[in-house]
Design a protein around this motif. Sequence first.
Motif, PDB file in Angstrom:
ATOM      1  N   ALA A   1     -16.966 143.859 -63.458  1.00  0.00           N
ATOM      2  CA  ALA A   1     -16.674 144.332 -64.880  1.00  0.00           C
ATOM      3  C   ALA A   1     -17.801 144.058 -65.674  1.00  0.00           C
ATOM      4  O   ALA A   1     -18.190 144.841 -66.529  1.00  0.00           O
ATOM      5  N   HIS A   2     -18.258 142.999 -65.541  1.00  0.00           N
ATOM      6  CA  HIS A   2     -19.768 142.723 -66.383  1.00  0.00           C
ATOM      7  C   HIS A   2     -20.768 143.660 -66.133  1.00  0.00           C
ATOM      8  O   HIS A   2     -21.468 144.109 -67.045  1.00  0.00           O
ATOM      9  N   GLN A   3     -21.039 143.707 -64.713  1.00  0.00           N
ATOM     10  CA  GLN A   3     -21.970 144.546 -64.353  1.00  0.00           C
ATOM     11  C   GLN A   3     -22.098 145.985 -64.906  1.00  0.00           C
ATOM     12  O   GLN A   3     -23.059 146.598 -65.308  1.00  0.00           O
TER      13      GLN A   3
ATOM     14  N   ALA B   1     -27.363 136.397 -64.437  1.00  0.00           N
ATOM     15  CA  ALA B   1     -26.426 137.255 -64.617  1.00  0.00           C
ATOM     16  C   ALA B   1     -26.501 137.923 -66.065  1.00  0.00           C
ATOM     17  O   ALA B   1     -26.564 138.975 -66.511  1.00  0.00           O
ATOM     18  N   HIS B   2     -26.459 136.884 -67.079  1.00  0.00           N
ATOM     19  CA  HIS B   2     -26.253 137.340 -68.375  1.00  0.00           C
ATOM     20  C   HIS B   2     -27.619 137.264 -69.226  1.00  0.00           C
ATOM     21  O   HIS B   2     -27.427 137.356 -70.614  1.00  0.00           O
ATOM     22  N   ALA B   3     -28.684 136.975 -68.649  1.00  0.00           N
ATOM     23  CA  ALA B   3     -29.889 136.827 -69.403  1.00  0.00           C
ATOM     24  C   ALA B   3     -30.079 137.980 -70.266  1.00  0.00           C
ATOM     25  O   ALA B   3     -29.695 139.158 -70.277  1.00  0.00           O
ATOM     26  N   CYS B   4     -30.816 137.575 -71.488  1.00  0.00           N
ATOM     27  CA  CYS B   4     -30.808 138.678 -72.644  1.00  0.00           C
ATOM     28  C   CYS B   4     -31.625 140.095 -72.246  1.00  0.00           C
ATOM     29  O   CYS B   4     -32.714 139.980 -71.969  1.00  0.00           O
ATOM     30  N   PRO B   5     -30.888 141.044 -72.283  1.00  0.00           N
ATOM     31  CA  PRO B   5     -31.650 142.251 -72.142  1.00  0.00           C
ATOM     32  C   PRO B   5     -32.248 142.780 -73.154  1.00  0.00           C
ATOM     33  O   PRO B   5     -33.078 143.802 -73.185  1.00  0.00           O
TER      34      PRO B   5
END
Length: 427
Positions: free
Chosen positions: A94-96, A373-377
């Motif tokens: 769901a996150h991806q 996984a959640h590194a700032c885009p």
Amino acid sequence: MDRQQHARLDELLRDPYPLYARARRAEGLTYVPELRAWLVARDADVREVLRRPDVFSSANAVRGDVVPSQAALAVLGEGIAVRRPVVITADGPAHQRLREPIVRGLTPARVAAVLPYVAERAEALADAFAAPGSGRTVDVMEAYALRLPGQVIGHVLGFDPADVPLMVRGGHSTEQLLFRPLPEEGQLAAAHDVIALQRLLDGYVRDRHAAPRPDLCSEIVTSLVPDDGDPEDGEGDPEDGGAEPELTLGQRGELIAHLQNFLLAGHLTTTALIGTTLLHLLRHPAQWKLLCEEPERIPAAIEEAARYDTALQGFRRVTTRAVTLAGTELPPGAEVLVGFGAAGRDEGRYERPDVFDIMRVPVARHVAFGLGAHACPGAQLAREQLRLTLELFTRRFPGLRLARDGPPVRMRPTLIHRAPEALYVEW
Ligand code: HEM
């Protein structure tokens, strides 16, 4: 949380560094009742949490400190029911799915294409506050830092510049409603701002769904809608009538929440780091002078500011199962606060960590923009806004200093957008 507890929490948040230092020295993790979480303060422990999203879920990443009043909740209830999780609080596939269009919209090439706009806006803001006859003292938070990132993120999404003030106000009000103990009147006003923002976003979502444009808002809408397929929402069959089927309420609720989250992540953080970076450079006039003489040091100055006093001090995680971290046994459902800001001061990783020094070499990589996984885009976009800001200010205002008659600088009591409340400067 009652008012006294809030007052104690505020004191802690205005200067969390002594607490971080104690937690880094302590054996294992430190439970901090005011934060209602185990504080993860050492750099290596922070990295471990971020690298294990299966064990440390993001479901509670931005849990608020206050529950809005019934009246404020009633106002919020008048809007479209927003759907969670959003990218920052989602895990696994769901996150991806939520993250993918954001990453695609913020590649280095896409960020590079926005830079002329950023430079033009930055210059225009400086023109406005330094216009002849307007004095040579300004609150640079109000006149610049609170303005540029909102305009930039609005542009990236493809929003009308006229909508940016409402968008920025809605972002701040969302934060206030979740984290500040506002009086009833303030809560109602904030709730109305949030609803206004959600209505604005709903308009964009429906418009871009009907007629996509070459902007990130359209990309987000078109990439999330096909996968949403909630049969209960009764989505029409596109092959039936040829025209795009109407978005369902569920789809609109998800897209509004997603865009609201993206806006908050994108502009409040950048505003905060612009303010904090200027603050520390001006508190160290020799370093400011050096930067004016040698602007090629600007990228290093930005990394040092992010290490030393980052905007996003901490986000939460919750354990999905029993796990031992730094020797502390955590049961399933334990809340930890991932200390991005605490890790930046880890004496095991940096020499003289409590000293702000743009000459620091080599700069060990910090975790101010997260990891894994959640590194700032949006890290590149944030860094470029900082770079253009410092290039502009060192060029146009080399004599910049903290205003002699200005009020003492106070930091905002927050872990998520740490910044000066106001920053009076003169030149
Ligand atoms: C100085 C500015 C910024 C700082 C310090 C910062 C910091 C961070 C950090 C530490 C995370 C990781 C959170 C976690 O692990 O739970 C993150 C995530 C995120 N940031 Fe940033 N950020 C900044 C600017 C931006 C900008 C400009 C954008 C967008 C244009 C952005 C969009 C996001 C998004 C969407 C996420 C969530 C990613 C995910 O959950 O997969 N950020 N940010």
